[in-house]
Design a protein around this motif. Structure first.
Motif, PDB file in Angstrom:
ATOM      1  N   CYS A 120      44.744  43.731  30.015  1.00 48.13           N
ATOM      2  CA  CYS A 120      44.473  42.614  30.928  1.00 48.13           C
ATOM      3  C   CYS A 120      45.287  41.362  30.611  1.00 48.13           C
ATOM      4  O   CYS A 120      45.319  40.430  31.401  1.00 48.13           O
TER       5      CYS A 120
ATOM      6  N   GLU B 216      33.875  37.067  27.451  1.00 42.92           N
ATOM      7  CA  GLU B 216      34.785  36.739  28.550  1.00 42.92           C
ATOM      8  C   GLU B 216      35.893  37.783  28.648  1.00 42.92           C
ATOM      9  O   GLU B 216      36.295  38.174  29.742  1.00 42.92           O
TER      10      GLU B 216
ATOM     11  N   ARG C 155      34.601  40.852  30.413  1.00 38.09           N
ATOM     12  CA  ARG C 155      34.473  40.603  31.856  1.00 38.09           C
ATOM     13  C   ARG C 155      35.834  40.698  32.545  1.00 38.09           C
ATOM     14  O   ARG C 155      35.999  41.384  33.552  1.00 38.09           O
ATOM     15  N   ARG C 156      36.828  40.020  31.996  1.00 37.73           N
ATOM     16  CA  ARG C 156      38.169  40.023  32.607  1.00 37.73           C
ATOM     17  C   ARG C 156      38.837  41.386  32.495  1.00 37.73           C
ATOM     18  O   ARG C 156      39.542  41.814  33.406  1.00 37.73           O
ATOM     19  N   HIS C 157      38.631  42.058  31.365  1.00 37.76           N
ATOM     20  CA  HIS C 157      39.228  43.374  31.159  1.00 37.76           C
ATOM     21  C   HIS C 157      38.701  44.361  32.198  1.00 37.76           C
ATOM     22  O   HIS C 157      39.476  45.097  32.808  1.00 37.76           O
ATOM     23  N   GLN C 158      37.379  44.371  32.404  1.00 31.56           N
ATOM     24  CA  GLN C 158      36.788  45.267  33.394  1.00 31.56           C
ATOM     25  C   GLN C 158      37.312  44.968  34.789  1.00 31.56           C
ATOM     26  O   GLN C 158      37.571  45.874  35.575  1.00 31.56           O
ATOM     27  N   ARG C 159      37.485  43.684  35.096  1.00 32.08           N
ATOM     28  CA  ARG C 159      38.014  43.309  36.412  1.00 32.08           C
ATOM     29  C   ARG C 159      39.442  43.814  36.571  1.00 32.08           C
ATOM     30  O   ARG C 159      39.826  44.292  37.635  1.00 32.08           O
ATOM     31  N   ALA C 160      40.239  43.751  35.489  1.00 32.13           N
ATOM     32  CA  ALA C 160      41.619  44.229  35.545  1.00 32.13           C
ATOM     33  C   ALA C 160      41.670  45.738  35.707  1.00 32.13           C
ATOM     34  O   ALA C 160      42.501  46.269  36.443  1.00 32.13           O
TER      35      ALA C 160
ATOM     36  N   ARG D 110      39.116  47.778  36.892  1.00 30.70           N
ATOM     37  CA  ARG D 110      38.450  48.180  38.142  1.00 30.70           C
ATOM     38  C   ARG D 110      39.179  47.709  39.373  1.00 30.70           C
ATOM     39  O   ARG D 110      39.091  48.310  40.425  1.00 30.70           O
TER      40      ARG D 110
ATOM     41  N   VAL E  22      39.640  44.723  42.360  1.00 33.44           N
ATOM     42  CA  VAL E  22      38.730  43.894  43.140  1.00 33.44           C
ATOM     43  C   VAL E  22      37.672  44.789  43.772  1.00 33.44           C
ATOM     44  O   VAL E  22      37.998  45.778  44.420  1.00 33.44           O
ATOM     45  N   VAL E  23      36.406  44.453  43.568  1.00 35.14           N
ATOM     46  CA  VAL E  23      35.313  45.221  44.156  1.00 35.14           C
ATOM     47  C   VAL E  23      34.911  44.547  45.463  1.00 35.14           C
ATOM     48  O   VAL E  23      34.557  43.373  45.481  1.00 35.14           O
TER      49      VAL E  23
END
Length: 83
Positions: A37, A51, A54-59, A61, A63-64
């Motif tokens: 990420c 944090e 959170r950012r790693h999972q967003r990177a 996954r 955009v949901v």
């Protein structure tokens, strides 16, 4: 006659520096840049690690997008995603 007074300019802002207390932590102040990420965070710092997760999972996954009632779904995948 009225007098016009001009306030002097504010003093320049002092440069701030992040401070840490060293209580013998195993990885005190070790900064890591995540290869996935790209976030730079301090290992062993709970707030930074939270944090980062959170950012790693967003990177990972992406955009949901929530489902919309009138959306047109072309394909549904095994992981629950849709096109």
């Amino acid at each position: 006659a009225s007098l016009l007074t001009v306030a002097p300019p504010p003093p320049p802002a002092k440069q701030q520096q992040q401070m840490y207390l060293d209580f013998g932590q195993r990885s005190f102040g070790r900064q890591i840049e995540c290869a996935v990420c790209g976030m730079l965070y301090t290992e062993g710092e709970p707030e930074d690690e939270k944090e980062h997760q959170r950012r790693h999972q967003r990177a990972v996954r992406g955009v949901v997008m929530p489902a919309v009632a009138d959306e047109r779904v072309v394909e549904r995948r095994e992981d629950g995603s849709r096109l």
